[in-house]
Design an enzyme around this catalytic site. Structure first.
Site, PDB file in Angstrom:
ATOM      1  N   ASN A  14      14.123  58.175 -70.690  1.00 58.49           N
ATOM      2  CA  ASN A  14      14.230  57.115 -71.744  1.00 58.49           C
ATOM      3  C   ASN A  14      15.277  57.098 -72.884  1.00 58.49           C
ATOM      4  O   ASN A  14      15.969  56.507 -73.819  1.00 58.49           O
ATOM      5  CB  ASN A  14      12.871  57.715 -73.188  1.00 58.49           C
ATOM      6  CG  ASN A  14      12.905  59.197 -73.013  1.00 58.49           C
ATOM      7  OD1 ASN A  14      13.606  59.716 -72.174  1.00 58.49           O
ATOM      8  ND2 ASN A  14      12.258  59.519 -74.195  1.00 58.49           N
TER       9      ASN A  14
ATOM     10  N   LYS B 118       9.716  59.046 -53.524  1.00 60.22           N
ATOM     11  CA  LYS B 118       9.977  58.815 -54.764  1.00 60.22           C
ATOM     12  C   LYS B 118       9.673  57.514 -55.249  1.00 60.22           C
ATOM     13  O   LYS B 118      10.674  57.285 -54.882  1.00 60.22           O
ATOM     14  CB  LYS B 118      11.035  59.564 -55.642  1.00 60.22           C
ATOM     15  CG  LYS B 118      11.421  59.909 -56.694  1.00 60.22           C
ATOM     16  CD  LYS B 118      13.206  60.207 -56.860  1.00 60.22           C
ATOM     17  CE  LYS B 118      13.437  60.487 -58.081  1.00 60.22           C
ATOM     18  NZ  LYS B 118      12.655  60.497 -59.475  1.00 60.22           N
TER      19      LYS B 118
ATOM     20  N   LYS C  19      16.225  65.071 -60.600  1.00 59.54           N
ATOM     21  CA  LYS C  19      17.010  65.186 -60.768  1.00 59.54           C
ATOM     22  C   LYS C  19      17.191  67.024 -61.971  1.00 59.54           C
ATOM     23  O   LYS C  19      17.967  67.525 -62.257  1.00 59.54           O
ATOM     24  CB  LYS C  19      17.499  64.485 -62.050  1.00 59.54           C
ATOM     25  CG  LYS C  19      16.701  63.988 -63.575  1.00 59.54           C
ATOM     26  CD  LYS C  19      17.342  64.634 -64.784  1.00 59.54           C
ATOM     27  CE  LYS C  19      16.043  63.730 -65.673  1.00 59.54           C
ATOM     28  NZ  LYS C  19      15.313  63.489 -66.309  1.00 59.54           N
TER      29      LYS C  19
HETATM   30  P1  ADP Z   1      11.636  61.575 -67.476  1.00 58.92           P
HETATM   31  O1  ADP Z   1      12.023  60.392 -66.960  1.00 58.92           O
HETATM   32  O2  ADP Z   1      11.724  62.380 -68.471  1.00 58.92           O
HETATM   33  O3  ADP Z   1      12.057  62.495 -66.162  1.00 58.92           O
HETATM   34  P2  ADP Z   1       9.112  61.770 -66.773  1.00 58.92           P
HETATM   35  O4  ADP Z   1       7.940  60.175 -67.172  1.00 58.92           O
HETATM   36  O5  ADP Z   1       9.016  62.028 -65.139  1.00 58.92           O
HETATM   37  O6  ADP Z   1      10.439  61.488 -67.447  1.00 58.92           O
HETATM   38  O7  ADP Z   1       8.035  62.461 -67.018  1.00 58.92           O
HETATM   39  C1  ADP Z   1       8.102  63.154 -68.508  1.00 58.92           C
HETATM   40  C2  ADP Z   1       6.212  62.491 -68.852  1.00 58.92           C
HETATM   41  O8  ADP Z   1       5.165  63.582 -67.761  1.00 58.92           O
HETATM   42  C3  ADP Z   1       5.955  62.655 -69.741  1.00 58.92           C
HETATM   43  O9  ADP Z   1       6.179  61.248 -70.841  1.00 58.92           O
HETATM   44  C4  ADP Z   1       4.231  62.517 -70.350  1.00 58.92           C
HETATM   45  O10 ADP Z   1       4.270  61.378 -70.449  1.00 58.92           O
HETATM   46  C5  ADP Z   1       4.238  63.162 -68.702  1.00 58.92           C
HETATM   47  N1  ADP Z   1       3.352  64.581 -68.477  1.00 58.92           N
HETATM   48  C6  ADP Z   1       2.773  64.907 -67.482  1.00 58.92           C
HETATM   49  N2  ADP Z   1       1.779  65.928 -67.073  1.00 58.92           N
HETATM   50  C7  ADP Z   1       2.346  66.294 -68.980  1.00 58.92           C
HETATM   51  C8  ADP Z   1       2.219  67.718 -69.296  1.00 58.92           C
HETATM   52  N3  ADP Z   1       1.764  68.957 -68.896  1.00 58.92           N
HETATM   53  N4  ADP Z   1       2.435  67.926 -70.111  1.00 58.92           N
HETATM   54  C9  ADP Z   1       2.849  67.095 -70.991  1.00 58.92           C
HETATM   55  N5  ADP Z   1       4.096  65.523 -70.448  1.00 58.92           N
HETATM   56  C10 ADP Z   1       3.037  65.630 -69.220  1.00 58.92           C
HETATM   57 MG    MG Z   2      11.066  61.845 -64.062  1.00 56.28          MG
END
Ligand code: ADP
Ligand code: MG
Length: 309
Positions: A12, A127, A210
């Site tokens: 994001n 992935k 990453k």
């Molecule tokens: P990024 O692009 O920052 O790597 P990801 O979508 O891969 O983001 O991972 C972050 C997301 O993981 C959060 O936005 C949330 O929706 C999700 N998530 C899954 N499990 C958890 C958890 N236990 N606590 C908080 N967020 C979680």
């Molecule tokens: Mg991610």
């Protein structure tokens, strides 16, 4: 107090397409410039999911139209994504710093990350990258050698292997720039995955996580703090369940236990918690922080986010 920080930007922070990225890098750069203004030394790392998917697909589409147009190896797609994202970030960050009266060099370093060619991940690509396809389109792509998986009811996506990072090849250069007080953008998209064959480093068909690669780098350049920035302010137990509980602190012992209990989703929060734990336990005094970009400053002051270690 001034800290040595590795700042890992989540999806994001960069947006999902070209137009979004152009806007997102502005606010991202302002938040990073705030930290530099406070006296912190930062190395910036970032993901590349949407960008590497876009690059891969553009070349694939061109190859279907023009017989001589190559389909690019995944390692080359990651390299291109590092260049594109690095350009946008270094440009916006340089400007944000100058607007604060800070004339600091900002540069992107193309980075390779060593992986093991026998890593079991190569036999089981997991992935997801790029856009979504119908079952028919996916079948046609599988026939051409692509690995495809259904992604949470949203359609079919190309999946690539995500092996463990072993070493950051350019770590000494990153360290030199970091120690000289320069802002370095590095390990983009988890780094270009390479396998070692004597003196030769061979590009691998994979995308390294990453967050795991950022934790490795943070150890190697002797950072004090690894900040993993994502879309949530804190890590939760029982995420999105009625008994959800946000965590202010996570000790190494509790973190290991919660990981084993499956609290953190595979491919999203799990690698972040794993990365935070591995960095925080690598040397006394090291800590990790998981929070969102707009809360980074408060997080460093101990006011929010999940502090690990
Ligand atoms: P990024 O692009 O920052 O790597 P990801 O979508 O891969 O983001 O991972 C972050 C997301 O993981 C959060 O936005 C949330 O929706 C999700 N998530 C899954 N499990 C958890 C958890 N236990 N606590 C908080 N967020 C979680
Ligand atoms: Mg991610």
């Amino acid at each position: 107090m001034s800290k040595r920080i590795v700042l890992a930007l989540g999806g994001n922070a960069l947006g999902a397409d070209l137009a979004e990225q152009m806007v997102a890098v502005q606010s991202t750069s302002n938040a990073i410039a705030d930290l530099v203004e406070q006296g912190h030394h930062v190395v910036i790392t970032h993901g590349n999911g949407p960008q590497v998917g876009m690059i891969q697909m553009a070349f694939e589409a061109a190859s279907m139209t023009y017989a001589h147009s190559p389909v690019l190896p995944m390692s080359v797609c990651v390299a291109l994504s590092q260049g594109y994202i690095g350009y946008d970030l270094q440009n916006a960050l340089h400007e944000a710093l100058l607007n604060r009266g800070i004339d600091k060099p900002v540069a992107t370093l193309i980075t390779q990350v060593e992986v093991d060619e026998n890593d079991p991940a190569f036999a089981d690509p997991t992935k997801p990258i790029g856009s979504f396809f119908s079952k028919e389109e996916a079948d046609a792509m599988v026939a051409k050698g692509a690995h495809m998986k259904e992604d949470a009811g949203r359609g079919w996506r190309r999946v690539v292997a995500s092996p463990q990072p072993i070493d950051v090849i350019e770590k000494k250069t990153v360290r030199l720039m970091f120690d000289a007080g320069q802002v370095v953008i590095t390990v983009g998209g988890g780094g270009i995955p390479v396998t070692r064959h004597g003196h030769h480093l061979k590009g691998a068909s994979a995308v390294v996580d990453k967050d795991l690669a950022s934790a490795k780098l943070a150890e190697m350049i002797d950072a004090d703090l690894l900040i993993i920035l994502t879309a949530v302010e804190k890590v939760a137990l029982n995420f999105r369940k009625p008994n959800q509980q946000w965590l202010d602190r996570l000790s190494i012992e509790d973190g290991e236990r919660y990981l084993a209990e499956g609290h953190f989703a595979e491919g999203s929060m799990r690698p972040k918690v794993e990365s935070a734990l591995s960095f925080a336990s690598s040397k006394p005094g090291r800590q990790a922080l998981i929070t969102m970009l707009s809360k980074a400053r408060e997080g460093i002051e101990g006011k929010t986010g999940t502090v690990v270690g």
